[in-house]
Design a protein around this motif. Structure first.
Motif, PDB file in Angstrom:
ATOM      1  N   UNK A 157       0.834  -1.206   0.000  1.00 28.83           N
ATOM      2  CA  UNK A 157       0.000   0.000   0.000  1.00 28.83           C
ATOM      3  C   UNK A 157       0.866   1.251   0.000  1.00 28.83           C
ATOM      4  N   UNK A 158       1.926   1.252   0.808  1.00 25.73           N
ATOM      5  CA  UNK A 158       2.844   2.397   0.843  1.00 25.73           C
ATOM      6  C   UNK A 158       3.477   2.602  -0.526  1.00 25.73           C
ATOM      7  N   UNK A 159       3.878   1.503  -1.172  1.00 23.68           N
ATOM      8  CA  UNK A 159       4.490   1.605  -2.500  1.00 23.68           C
ATOM      9  C   UNK A 159       3.500   2.178  -3.506  1.00 23.68           C
ATOM     10  N   UNK A 184      -2.964   8.893  -0.150  1.00 22.72           N
ATOM     11  CA  UNK A 184      -3.262   7.696   0.640  1.00 22.72           C
ATOM     12  C   UNK A 184      -4.772   7.534   0.796  1.00 22.72           C
ATOM     13  N   UNK A 185      -5.458   8.626   1.115  1.00 23.04           N
ATOM     14  CA  UNK A 185      -6.918   8.571   1.263  1.00 23.04           C
ATOM     15  C   UNK A 185      -7.570   8.104  -0.033  1.00 23.04           C
ATOM     16  N   UNK A 186      -7.057   8.584  -1.167  1.00 27.30           N
ATOM     17  CA  UNK A 186      -7.617   8.203  -2.457  1.00 27.30           C
ATOM     18  C   UNK A 186      -7.452   6.699  -2.696  1.00 27.30           C
ATOM     19  N   UNK A 187      -6.272   6.170  -2.376  1.00 29.84           N
ATOM     20  CA  UNK A 187      -6.017   4.738  -2.546  1.00 29.84           C
ATOM     21  C   UNK A 187      -6.983   3.922  -1.682  1.00 29.84           C
ATOM     22  N   UNK A 188      -7.135   4.313  -0.406  1.00 32.25           N
ATOM     23  CA  UNK A 188      -7.995   3.560   0.512  1.00 32.25           C
ATOM     24  C   UNK A 188      -9.468   3.708   0.124  1.00 32.25           C
TER      25      UNK A 188
END
Length: 605
Positions: A10-12, A36-40
């Motif tokens: 997820x960090x990558x 990060x919010x967009x990914x989650x």
């Protein structure tokens, strides 16, 4: 995939997204917490936990109070609202986050909601700000909101996954934490139903009577029961569309339109409901048998419950009571067939669910065309994605016909080394979902107004083309050549998204859809798709053209909106006609993807 590895992945993904957006030296550094919010949020939307999410960074201080927001999602009927606030620690090892930190983030987001609901925030906000659209919308729809949730999104591990609900301006606001552990549980198992535990002792006052039939094989057990109408209504109120099996969710999400026959029975002859209604079909991961008050067998609780047939019945219970509050559901009983899944193989289990959904729905008014994931078109695209390699002969694109199948594929590789190799060959950036494909193709087919409706509505409109009504022949299945064109269209849209997102503070999605449609309008007959497929990327010159036209499209959307909200104006076909009428400047020279000597074919408005 283990939790620690999922955190690293997820960090990558976040860092890769940031790197992509920084490729243009003129782009300001994106907020890592918003990426990060967009990914989650995208992950949550993929498993049905939220609606079409919008990344939105807002942070300000008023006196000693801090207000903060990272994104939001609004239901199609504008009766449910999710707000997201990010706590991104950029950690690569499992790290705890204190309840104090997550509660503080909750408070900051609640202050944002409070001031929006009071109508104060929009008045003090610059209209060009990204959050202005939401700040203006909340006061308009607040009185009609049936559900409000605030999610704290964090890459750390939280002790408390939820907090006690709060009251804001007369509305109950649910407070939840989506930490890296909870997200991993959803995605690693690929089942959004994991957290749906229904305790009938609580919602129905006791175990509900049933006839239990143990399965003759290892796939499932079986039970017949009746569920009290009020209990089913409450479950829909609590869980919403998460109760509905993913393959039919796009159809059932429109079930807010109350079935008139069901509503009439509920209001005038509730005791006959069970005699008139065909009932519902449920699947569940676990079932606990208890005893009813008379000592007969009964279902005490179900874990992982989902409705695969009967979504309209369920939704109509909720909406009838909502529309006619005096309706009593105390005498309503809903017949239910319960299938308890026992298959250890996740892929086989999901296949069984799809078949149950398919055959259950084929026996009533829900058409087969509504079962989108099982349509031959999507199955064919999935097959082509598994067998068609990129020009390097190693890498592939991945078509995620069923939610979570990409992560399931990675997890099946077993060892970390094999998983890493597969992720290199099929990176997450080359994953395409059903709603992605509908967005890419509708934009390229010059229907940006449909794309502007959001992922689910656009997908429904896209799938409407597959209906076999009025004697029209079904759409031909794609072959390898057409599949490659689909991938080129995906490359164009994905690249345009990366280029356009940092260019404007608001309405980037609308500008992207209209820019891609304009690219198709202006250069459709000249673009060398084979070259783009071979390169698997767009040239610097074509990217420059996209940026140039995006600026013109953004200006055109604002100029033609006549004071209306651009995001709403963009949904109208008249908007696309107006933007086409204005036109754009002539394409720049030296774009290598343009075939020399190719005729320009442009439709007149």
């Amino acid at each position: 995939m283990e939790l620690a590895e999922f955190l690293v992945q997820t960090r990558a993904e976040v860092l890769e997204s940031i790197s992509d957006r920084m490729a243009d030296p003129g782009v300001a550094y994106p907020f890592a917490e918003v990426v990060f919010a967009e990914v989650v949020m995208d992950h949550m939307a993929s498993v049905g936990m939220t609606f079409d999410p919008e990344p939105c960074h807002y942070e300000t201080t008023s006196g000693n109070a801090r207000l903060r927001l990272s994104g939001y999602a609004v239901s199609e009927e504008a009766d449910q609202l999710d707000l997201f606030v990010s706590l991104f620690g950029d950690v690569d090892i499992l790290t705890p986050v204190s309840d104090t930190e997550t509660k503080m983030a909750v408070e900051q987001c609640l202050r944002f909601l409070q001031r929006c609901a009071e109508g104060r925030l929009a008045k003090s906000m610059d209209k060009t700000m990204e959050a202005y659209k939401l700040a203006s919308l909340i006061p308009e729809v607040y009185s009609g909101l049936e559900q409000i949730r605030v999610y704290v999104l964090t890459d750390k591990v939280a002790k408390a996954k939820s907090f006690k609900a709060r009251e804001i301006q007369g509305k109950t606001v649910k407070l939840e934490v989506m930490d890296i552990e909870r997200l991993w549980r959803h995605l690693s198992e690929g089942k959004p139903r994991d957290e749906l535990v229904v305790n009938f002792e609580e919602v129905a006052g006791g175990a509900i009577p049933c006839i239990f039939v143990p399965g003759e094989n290892t796939e499932y057990d079986y039970a017949l029961t009746t569920i009290p109408g009020e209990a089913l209504r409450f479950l829909y109120e609590k869980f919403g569309a998460r109760l509905l099996e993913a393959n039919v969710r796009s159809f059932l999400s429109g079930a807010g339109k109350v079935n008139k026959g069901i509503a009439e029975t509920l209001r005038t002859a509730p005791e006959r409901f069970m005699a008139y209604n065909n009932g519902i079909v449920l699947v569940a991961d676990e079932m606990h048998l208890g005893q009813t008050q008379d000592g007969s067998p009964g279902i005490s609780w179900l874990k992982g419950m989902q409705i695969v047939n009967g979504g309209q019945t369920t939704a109509s219970l909720f909406f009838t009571k909502k529309k006619f509050p005096l309706t009593s559901l105390s005498r309503v009983r809903v017949p239910a067939k319960v299938i308890i899944l026992r298959n250890a193989d996740a892929a086989d289990e999901e296949g069984l669910i799809a078949d149950i959904s398919k055959y259950a729905n084929s026996q009533n008014a829900v058409k087969m065309s509504d079962l989108s994931a099982n349509k031959p078109f999507h199955i064919k695209i999935e097959q082509l994605s598994l067998s068609t390699y990129c020009p390097d002969g190693v890498s592939r694109w991945f078509y995620e016909r069923a939610a979570g199948s990409y992560n399931t594929m990675i997890a099946r590789e077993g060892t970390p080394a094999k998983q890493k190799k597969l992720k290199n060959d099929i990176p997450a950036s080359r994953k395409i979902t059903k709603t992605d494909l509908a967005k890419f193709l509708n934009a390229w087919e010059r229907k940006p107004h449909l794309v502007s409706f959001g992922a689910q509505k656009n997908f429904e409109k896209f799938m409407a083309e597959f209906a076999e009504d009025n004697g029209q022949p079904p759409r031909a299945l794609p072959d390898v050549v057409e599949y490659k064109r689909f991938i080129v269209t995906a490359l164009i849209f994905k690249t345009a998204t990366k280029l356009i997102r940092p260019m404007f503070v608001a309405f980037q999605a609308n500008v992207t859809a209209y820019t891609v449609a304009t690219l198709a309008e202006e250069l459709r007959s000249e673009l060398d798709f084979d070259r783009i497929w071979q390169e698997q990327s767009l040239s610097v010159k074509l990217q420059e053209q996209i940026r140039d036209w995006a600026t013109e499209i953004n200006n055109a959307l604002h100029a033609t909106s006549d004071g209306r909200m651009v995001s709403e104006w963009a949904k109208k076909e008249e908007c696309w006609m107006a933007v086409r009428q204005r036109g754009v400047t002539k394409a720049i020279g030296g774009i290598p993807e343009i075939r020399t000597g190719a005729p320009i074919v442009r439709e007149t408005v």
